[in-house]
Motif scaffolding. Structure first.
Motif, PDB file in Angstrom:
ATOM      1  N   UNK A   1      40.385 -32.768 -49.116  1.00  0.00           N
ATOM      2  CA  UNK A   1      40.003 -32.026 -47.938  1.00  0.00           C
ATOM      3  C   UNK A   1      38.514 -31.942 -47.784  1.00  0.00           C
ATOM      4  N   UNK A   2      38.132 -30.715 -47.098  1.00  0.00           N
ATOM      5  CA  UNK A   2      36.824 -30.210 -47.116  1.00  0.00           C
ATOM      6  C   UNK A   2      37.027 -28.822 -46.731  1.00  0.00           C
ATOM      7  N   UNK A   3      35.717 -27.856 -46.652  1.00  0.00           N
ATOM      8  CA  UNK A   3      35.781 -26.586 -46.379  1.00  0.00           C
ATOM      9  C   UNK A   3      35.438 -26.119 -44.909  1.00  0.00           C
TER      10      UNK A   3
ATOM     11  N   UNK B   1      49.911 -23.573 -57.918  1.00  0.00           N
ATOM     12  CA  UNK B   1      48.679 -24.058 -58.392  1.00  0.00           C
ATOM     13  C   UNK B   1      48.140 -25.243 -57.705  1.00  0.00           C
ATOM     14  N   UNK B   2      46.869 -25.344 -57.333  1.00  0.00           N
ATOM     15  CA  UNK B   2      46.354 -26.641 -56.735  1.00  0.00           C
ATOM     16  C   UNK B   2      44.850 -26.591 -56.775  1.00  0.00           C
ATOM     17  N   UNK B   3      44.433 -27.789 -56.730  1.00  0.00           N
ATOM     18  CA  UNK B   3      42.967 -28.118 -56.957  1.00  0.00           C
ATOM     19  C   UNK B   3      42.549 -28.697 -55.424  1.00  0.00           C
ATOM     20  N   UNK B   4      41.463 -28.067 -54.624  1.00  0.00           N
ATOM     21  CA  UNK B   4      41.057 -28.568 -53.620  1.00  0.00           C
ATOM     22  C   UNK B   4      39.738 -29.233 -53.766  1.00  0.00           C
ATOM     23  N   UNK B   5      39.970 -30.498 -53.510  1.00  0.00           N
ATOM     24  CA  UNK B   5      38.868 -31.705 -53.850  1.00  0.00           C
ATOM     25  C   UNK B   5      38.329 -31.959 -52.535  1.00  0.00           C
ATOM     26  N   UNK B   6      36.835 -31.704 -52.540  1.00  0.00           N
ATOM     27  CA  UNK B   6      36.134 -32.072 -51.261  1.00  0.00           C
ATOM     28  C   UNK B   6      35.830 -33.560 -50.949  1.00  0.00           C
ATOM     29  N   UNK B   7      36.128 -34.093 -49.795  1.00  0.00           N
ATOM     30  CA  UNK B   7      35.746 -35.479 -49.449  1.00  0.00           C
ATOM     31  C   UNK B   7      34.561 -35.550 -48.432  1.00  0.00           C
ATOM     32  N   UNK B   8      33.426 -35.737 -49.116  1.00  0.00           N
ATOM     33  CA  UNK B   8      32.551 -35.964 -48.054  1.00  0.00           C
ATOM     34  C   UNK B   8      32.928 -36.954 -46.636  1.00  0.00           C
TER      35      UNK B   8
ATOM     36  N   UNK C   1      39.900 -15.072 -46.837  1.00  0.00           N
ATOM     37  CA  UNK C   1      39.322 -15.603 -47.760  1.00  0.00           C
ATOM     38  C   UNK C   1      38.783 -17.001 -47.292  1.00  0.00           C
ATOM     39  N   UNK C   2      39.758 -17.745 -46.713  1.00  0.00           N
ATOM     40  CA  UNK C   2      39.820 -19.041 -46.303  1.00  0.00           C
ATOM     41  C   UNK C   2      38.617 -19.165 -44.805  1.00  0.00           C
ATOM     42  N   UNK C   3      38.972 -18.210 -44.078  1.00  0.00           N
ATOM     43  CA  UNK C   3      37.964 -18.292 -42.971  1.00  0.00           C
ATOM     44  C   UNK C   3      36.580 -17.826 -43.509  1.00  0.00           C
ATOM     45  N   UNK C   4      36.368 -17.149 -44.431  1.00  0.00           N
ATOM     46  CA  UNK C   4      35.095 -16.779 -44.948  1.00  0.00           C
ATOM     47  C   UNK C   4      34.571 -18.064 -45.678  1.00  0.00           C
ATOM     48  N   UNK C   5      35.346 -18.833 -46.422  1.00  0.00           N
ATOM     49  CA  UNK C   5      34.914 -20.034 -46.856  1.00  0.00           C
ATOM     50  C   UNK C   5      34.513 -21.080 -46.018  1.00  0.00           C
ATOM     51  N   UNK C   6      35.405 -21.077 -44.825  1.00  0.00           N
ATOM     52  CA  UNK C   6      34.846 -22.260 -43.552  1.00  0.00           C
ATOM     53  C   UNK C   6      33.588 -21.690 -43.330  1.00  0.00           C
TER      54      UNK C   6
END
Length: 234
Positions: free
Chosen positions: A11-13, A31-38, A210-215
């Protein structure tokens, strides 16, 4: 959950659909890993081999070997496989199907209309006021549907007597809509009181915060990068 291998969330942030999956995974302590896709890589290999539609989110689950895309399908998969204790769901009827109903409405009603409102107000190369008016009107209509339903809910949640994925599925897009309306000087304060109470409860969740702040941080970084690119061309 400690014995599980991390699920890969592609995804992306910034965009809402990967972030709603992020919220649900964290709420369930999976458990997960959020990988950013440009954005420029979404329609190229190797990501196009994961999702031929070239969109995010998508997940790869090494525990089952399943790869999925489309947020609604991903949410139902996560619930079926990882919410055995029904922390965010129900195993009973009609609640199970009512959750699916609200997820379907989010996919068909909230996401497309809100997304088009953002597009025509913030991104489109020319100002088309008729398009802006149509989609902003639809944003308010969807909000009125939520308010009407919540006015009849003793718990203040969309389904049953607790918060479920039916609620969490909506929150990021609602936060985006609220910000967009503030940019447009649209004030709906007090018009939809049951919606307002529901929205406030969701925003107070630590993981949602937390996620809203990340966005927000991601948006700031994106705007800075655009400004730097413009400065280079000046």
């Amino acid at each position: 959950m400690s014995s599980l291998k991390p699920i890969i969330l592609w995804g992306h942030n910034i965009g809402p659909n990967p972030l709603k999956i992020h919220i649900i995974l964290e709420e369930l302590n999976i458990p997960f890993e959020h990988k950013i896709v440009p954005g420029e890589d979404m329609k190229k290999e190797p990501f196009i081999n994961i999702n031929p539609n070239g969109r995010v989110p998508a997940i790869e689950d090494p525990n089952t070997g399943i790869t999925l895309w489309e947020s609604g399908a991903i949410i139902e998969y996560i619930i079926d496989n990882y919410d055995k204790e029904h922390k965010l769901s129900y195993g009973t009827s009609p609640e199970k199907y009512l959750i699916q109903q609200w997820i379907a409405f989010q996919i068909s009603g909230q996401g497309p209309y809100y997304g088009q409102a953002v597009w025509f107000y913030r991104v489109h190369h020319e100002k088309l006021q008729s398009a802006i008016d149509r989609y902003v009107k639809e944003m308010e209509r969807v909000r009125s549907v939520l308010d009407l339903h919540l006015s009849k809910s003793p718990s203040g949640w969309l389904v049953g007597d607790k918060m479920t994925v039916a609620d969490l599925d909506w929150i990021i897009w609602e936060q985006i809509a609220t910000l967009l309306m503030s940019f447009m000087d649209i004030n709906l304060e007090g018009k939809y009181p049951y919606y307002d109470a529901w929205y406030k409860k969701l925003l107070e969740r630590p993981i949602v915060k937390k996620v809203v702040a990340m966005r927000t941080e991601g948006l700031m970084q994106s705007e800075l990068a655009k400004a730097e690119e413009i400065a280079k061309k000046a």
